[in-house]
Write an enzyme that holds these catalytic residues in place. Structure first.
Site, PDB file in Angstrom:
ATOM      1  N   LYS A  52       4.118   7.800  -4.154  1.00 27.76           N
ATOM      2  CA  LYS A  52       4.138   6.776  -5.152  1.00 27.76           C
ATOM      3  C   LYS A  52       4.446   7.707  -6.758  1.00 27.76           C
ATOM      4  CE  LYS A  52       1.697   3.446  -2.929  1.00 27.76           C
ATOM      5  NZ  LYS A  52       0.348   2.468  -2.732  1.00 27.76           N
ATOM      6  N   GLN A  96      -5.482   2.772  -4.307  1.00 25.87           N
ATOM      7  CA  GLN A  96      -5.169   2.605  -3.101  1.00 25.87           C
ATOM      8  C   GLN A  96      -6.222   2.427  -2.125  1.00 25.87           C
ATOM      9  OE1 GLN A  96      -1.908   3.761  -2.204  1.00 25.87           O
ATOM     10  NE2 GLN A  96      -2.285   3.608  -0.122  1.00 25.87           N
ATOM     11  N   ASP A 119       0.162  -4.205  -7.479  1.00 27.39           N
ATOM     12  CA  ASP A 119       0.272  -4.398  -6.024  1.00 27.39           C
ATOM     13  C   ASP A 119       0.469  -5.739  -5.710  1.00 27.39           C
ATOM     14  OD1 ASP A 119       0.048  -2.046  -4.539  1.00 27.39           O
ATOM     15  OD2 ASP A 119      -1.993  -1.812  -5.118  1.00 27.39           O
TER      16      ASP A 119
HETATM   17  N1  GUN Z   1      -2.845   0.793   1.486  1.00 24.37           N
HETATM   18  C1  GUN Z   1      -1.909   0.385   2.397  1.00 24.37           C
HETATM   19  N2  GUN Z   1      -0.862  -0.243   1.554  1.00 24.37           N
HETATM   20  C2  GUN Z   1      -1.042  -0.432   0.270  1.00 24.37           C
HETATM   21  C3  GUN Z   1      -0.577  -0.731  -0.755  1.00 24.37           C
HETATM   22  O1  GUN Z   1       0.823  -1.271  -0.816  1.00 24.37           O
HETATM   23  N3  GUN Z   1      -1.372  -0.779  -1.927  1.00 24.37           N
HETATM   24  C4  GUN Z   1      -2.402  -0.287  -2.063  1.00 24.37           C
HETATM   25  N4  GUN Z   1      -3.100  -0.233  -3.167  1.00 24.37           N
HETATM   26  N5  GUN Z   1      -2.902   0.436  -0.916  1.00 24.37           N
HETATM   27  C5  GUN Z   1      -2.506   0.437   0.178  1.00 24.37           C
END
Ligand code: GUN
Length: 292
Positions: A52, A96, A119
């Site tokens: 990211k 996350q 998100d």
């Molecule tokens: N864990 C797995 N996929 C995601 C996501 O799209 N965002 C976040 N914050 N955590 C995740």
């Protein structure tokens, strides 16, 4: 069969984003700023967050990584979220997931200002999406929808079967696919307790597998000419790889592939689109596109 190339599509979209960011900056605007909060040292989460941050660089965004050890308290994490909510320079941020078991994940999600929830996990964004209002949409379903659109795969009036009912993928995917102005499809969601799962799959024009069970979808579950989207990314041990594992999808690609009109590979299908959609959401946050 045509392969849906998520990697190439994501690269194109990131280039489009980077060009827009340079136009914004040249006109005196602000570079979008994404912050990511990472708790602990889970291998998968470390990789996702690293990717990211890298994608932010590719798009010309500012990024901030906030790290905590796995023993961080919920109070400390909530204080961090409060700081990010109030930081005017941060346009959007993510925490996350998964979080360690002593932390209430839902409480953390709800503490995030929905206007910065890139998100799309906050109930305000989930609810607004459900009724078709502008909002941040969860990145994986948004990425799948974008692939269907960019490959001009018809969805209106089609039968779409989704395997999995998670809050992050299955449920929002169903919402996007049923929305009149978006997928406009007839949607069925199957899960671990569906007794007619195989029969439902065989009726699907579009089959979206998001159950996290490697090789679950076999050729006998797929209608001739269907579009198959594989969201699975289970890590299976593989001694021939430097990392010691490989990513395995929910679909048995080799046997399903000959029956499909379109199919996504793993890796290189849905995965690269997910991070790319987080970048699109961050661009929207920078532009205050949905909320002031
Ligand atoms: N864990 C797995 N996929 C995601 C996501 O799209 N965002 C976040 N914050 N955590 C995740």
């Amino acid at each position: 069969m045509q392969l849906i190339d998520g990697k190439a599509t994501a690269a194109t979209i990131k280039k489009e984003i980077a060009e827009e960011v340079e136009r914004i900056v040249a006109a005196g605007g602000k570079r979008p700023h994404l912050a990511a909060v990472l708790v602990g040292h889970d291998g998968g989460s470390e990789t996702y967050v690293r990717n990211k941050v890298k994608a932010c660089e590719e798009c010309g965004f500012t990024s901030t990584l906030v790290r905590y050890e796995a023993d961080v308290t919920e109070t400390e994490l909530l204080a961090c979220i409060d700081r990010l909510n109030r930081d005017a320079d941060v346009d959007g941020f993510i925490v996350q997931l998964p979080l360690p078991p002593h932390i209430d994940e839902q409480r953390i999600i709800e503490a995030i200002d929905y206007r910065k929830d890139v998100d799309g996990f906050h109930p305000v964004n989930v609810g607004r999406m459900a009724i078709g209002l502008p909002c941040y949409v969860s990145a994986t379903p948004k990425g799948i929808y974008e692939l269907l659109r960019r490959y001009a795969i018809p969805t209106s009036g089609k039968k779409c079967v989704i395997l999995g009912r998670s809050n992050i993928v299955g449920k929002p995917m169903a919402q996007l696919m049923m929305q009149k102005s978006l997928g406009d499809a007839t949607v069925t969601v199957c899960h671990s307790h569906s007794t007619t799962l195989k029969e439902e799959c065989r009726t699907a024009d579009i089959l979206i597998a998001a159950i996290g069970r490697p090789g679950f979808v076999t050729a006998d579950m797929v209608k001739e000419g269907a579009t198959v989207i594989d969201v699975g990314t289970t890590r299976v041990p593989d001694a021939t790889r430097k990392s010691g594992f490989r990513l395995c999808g929910d679909v048995r690609f080799d046997e399903v592939n000959p029956k499909c009109s379109y199919i996504t590979p793993v890796p290189g299908g849905v995965g690269p689109m997910t991070i790319c959609m987080l970048m699109l959401n961050t661009l929207a946050a920078g532009k205050k596109e949905y909320y002031r």
